[in-house]
Write an enzyme that holds these catalytic residues in place. Structure first.
Site, short mmCIF file in Angstrom:
data_model
loop_
_atom_site.label_atom_id
_atom_site.label_comp_id
_atom_site.label_asym_id
_atom_site.label_seq_id
_atom_site.Cartn_x
_atom_site.Cartn_y
_atom_site.Cartn_z
N HIS A 294 5.02 5.00 11.77
CA HIS A 294 4.47 4.91 10.44
C HIS A 294 3.49 6.31 10.41
O HIS A 294 2.23 6.17 10.47
CB HIS A 294 3.94 4.00 10.26
CG HIS A 294 3.56 3.43 8.76
ND1 HIS A 294 3.54 4.27 7.78
CD2 HIS A 294 3.24 2.39 8.17
CE1 HIS A 294 3.11 3.76 6.61
NE2 HIS A 294 2.96 2.54 6.89
N ARG B 111 11.13 3.85 3.38
CA ARG B 111 10.79 2.95 4.35
C ARG B 111 12.13 1.75 4.76
O ARG B 111 12.72 1.71 3.93
CB ARG B 111 9.61 1.80 3.94
CG ARG B 111 9.55 0.62 4.97
CD ARG B 111 8.23 -0.15 4.30
NE ARG B 111 7.07 0.52 4.80
CZ ARG B 111 5.77 -0.02 4.64
NH1 ARG B 111 5.80 -1.18 4.10
NH2 ARG B 111 4.75 0.69 5.00
N LYS C 5 26.16 -3.08 -1.01
CA LYS C 5 27.70 -2.84 -0.96
C LYS C 5 28.39 -2.09 0.07
O LYS C 5 29.61 -2.04 0.23
CB LYS C 5 28.05 -2.03 -2.45
CG LYS C 5 27.70 -2.53 -3.87
CD LYS C 5 28.42 -1.67 -4.71
CE LYS C 5 27.26 -1.57 -6.04
NZ LYS C 5 27.72 -0.47 -6.94
N ARG D 54 0.74 -1.22 -0.06
CA ARG D 54 0.08 0.10 0.11
C ARG D 54 0.77 1.24 0.05
O ARG D 54 0.48 2.25 -0.78
CB ARG D 54 -1.09 0.02 1.29
CG ARG D 54 -2.13 -0.74 0.97
CD ARG D 54 -2.49 -1.23 2.47
NE ARG D 54 -1.56 -2.32 2.86
CZ ARG D 54 -1.76 -3.60 2.62
NH1 ARG D 54 -2.77 -3.99 1.86
NH2 ARG D 54 -0.94 -4.55 2.83
N THR D 55 1.74 1.36 1.05
CA THR D 55 2.37 2.65 1.09
C THR D 55 3.10 3.10 -0.09
O THR D 55 2.94 4.44 -0.49
CB THR D 55 3.42 2.55 2.36
OG1 THR D 55 2.62 2.14 3.33
CG2 THR D 55 3.63 3.78 2.75
N1 ASP Z 1 1.70 -2.12 6.63
C1 ASP Z 1 2.00 -1.76 8.13
C2 ASP Z 1 3.44 -1.50 8.39
O1 ASP Z 1 4.23 -1.27 7.37
C3 ASP Z 1 1.48 -2.59 9.04
C4 ASP Z 1 1.99 -4.23 9.02
O2 ASP Z 1 2.75 -4.47 8.17
O3 ASP Z 1 1.68 -4.88 9.75
O4 ASP Z 1 3.93 -0.94 9.46
N1 CP Z 2 -0.42 -0.20 5.63
C1 CP Z 2 0.93 -0.43 5.45
O1 CP Z 2 1.71 0.24 5.43
O2 CP Z 2 0.86 -1.23 4.09
P1 CP Z 2 1.96 -1.82 3.23
O3 CP Z 2 2.95 -2.38 4.33
O4 CP Z 2 1.70 -2.93 2.41
O5 CP Z 2 2.90 -0.66 2.67
#
Ligand code: ASP
Ligand code: CP
Length: 396
Positions: free
Chosen positions: A136, A108, A87, A57-58
């Site tokens: 987050h 991330r 590296k 998603r993110t």
């Molecule tokens: N998608 C969210 C995160 O990246 C929640 C999860 O992965 O459980 O923190």
């Molecule tokens: N909610 C969320 O962060 O989803 P993803 O880890 O899929 O990005």
């Protein structure tokens, strides 16, 4: 204070007024998207997403948001193996390079505090897409937006946070935001997976009403339910569960974050203790909202999906307008709808701490040699010093 050029690493980087400004603009973006209106606010601007951890998603919602704003995107997934970090390149050198290519960077990373370190070395805005088990913040913006859309307000709402509250970064940012917007919090976490101390410090500081339970368990063959309250050692029978569910406006589920477990945590007692199914849903309020940042593992039975209270896919969809608003504000191509008063930084860095290190082995300051640990005094307990990057305690 203007949004232009700022980073978003922690939800505490924005004041309540600033969060409201992002959500107000998100509402405008939402309406424009619904009306299929073309928005070219970010024409000529480039978004770079660099993800060292998986994401459905993110990353994709940030990229879609930038496309919808008329900007361009460079997408860098699996950066742990496809970037020169493999590296031995540092975060500092990576962002010093990427800032030459992009107007805004979404990162991330699996280590706590990593995105704060990145921000210190970047002249363009860094937006955290999640740093280890720490925070987050953009998930929190869309979570707040979801609560507003589904419930019409946040103040006074009772929000249950269920699951792995220790390693789950979404609940860390969200709990703080809920406290700041005067919601009540009910925590339901298996033993050992409760909220970390630094989040409790913040919640206490805001005098947030918080109630804690260790499980939400189906124990009998007939599906009767009980809930165990660790503080009192009391076990309540089914009537209590109905009473509890009756009081909840929002049930926010999270998965166990197994990728962040220590080796000795490989098995979890009570893993099924916070699963929601039709039976439990039947005891919840008609106007309750079921949320989850996703991905789900076992916490939400698929039978729940058809219920109108299941908001988790709507929630994921709100990531687009919210992230459009955030990108537009940080790039200075949109202004808040109302003028903002000055934002005061809530964290004051302590002096003379060169002999201290952070106790969190997964803090970026314990991994990247050139980084300088920094600490802040905890309001209300000035003898306590917490790490500026990950909020864990300092140690000599
Ligand atoms: N998608 C969210 C995160 O990246 C929640 C999860 O992965 O459980 O923190
Ligand atoms: N909610 C969320 O962060 O989803 P993803 O880890 O899929 O990005």
């Amino acid at each position: 204070m203007t949004f232009t050029g700022r980073h978003l690493i922690s939800i505490n980087d924005f004041s309540n007024e600033e969060i409201e400004a992002v959500l107000d603009l998100a509402q405008e973006m939402d309406s424009a998207l619904e009306a299929k209106k073309r928005l070219d606010l970010c024409q000529g601007k480039e978004l770079y997403t660099i993800f060292y951890e998986p994401s459905t998603r993110t990353r994709s919602s940030f990229e879609t948001a930038m496309h919808r704003l008329g900007g361009t995107v460079v997408s860098h997934a699996e950066a742990q193996v496809t970037s020169s970090v493999a590296k031995g390149e540092t975060i500092a050198d990576t962002v010093r390079t990427l800032e030459k290519y992009a107007d805004v960077i979404v990162m991330r990373h699996p280590l706590d505090g990593s995105t704060r370190l990145a921000a210190e070395h970047s002249s363009v805005p860094i937006i955290s897409g999640g740093d280890g088990a720490h925070e987050h913040p953009t998930q929190t913006l869309l979570d707040l937006y979801t609560i507003l859309k589904e419930k019409g307000g946040i103040e006074g709402k009772n929000v249950a946070l269920c699951g792995d509250l220790r390693h789950g970064r979404t609940v860390h940012s969200l709990a703080v935001a809920l406290a700041r917007f005067k919601a009540e919090i009910t925590c339901i976490a298996p033993p050992g997976f409760e909220l970390p101390d630094h989040i409790r410090d913040i919640l206490n500081n805001y005098k947030c009403k918080i109630t804690e339970y260790s499980s939400l368990e189906e124990i009998a063959d007939d599906g009767s339910l009980l809930v165990h309250q660790p503080k009192t050692g009391k076990t309540h029978q089914e009537g209590f569960m109905s009473f509890l569910l009756e009081s909840l406006d929002v049930l926010y589920f999270t998965r166990l974050q197994r990728e962040r477990f220590d080796t000795q945590e490989s098995s979890v007692a009570g893993e099924e203790s916070y699963r929601i199914n039709k039976q439990l849903l039947a005891k919840s309020r008609d106007d309750a909202v079921i949320m989850h940042p996703l991905p789900r593992i076992n916490e939400l039975a698929y039978e729940v999906d058809q219920d109108k209270r299941a908001a988790y896919f709507r929630q994921a969809g709100y990531g687009i307008p919210v992230r459009m608003a955030l990108i537009a504000l940080l790039l200075g191509v949109a202004e808040p709808k109302k003028a903002l008063t000055t934002h005061e930084a809530t964290v004051k860095i302590a002096k003379d701490t060169s002999n201290l290190r952070c106790i969190n082995e997964r803090c970026i300051t314990n991994k990247e040699q050139y980084s300088t640990p920094k600490f802040y005094k905890v309001p209300g307990s000035p003898k306590l010093l917490r790490c500026y990057y990950c909020d864990w305690l300092a140690q000599n």
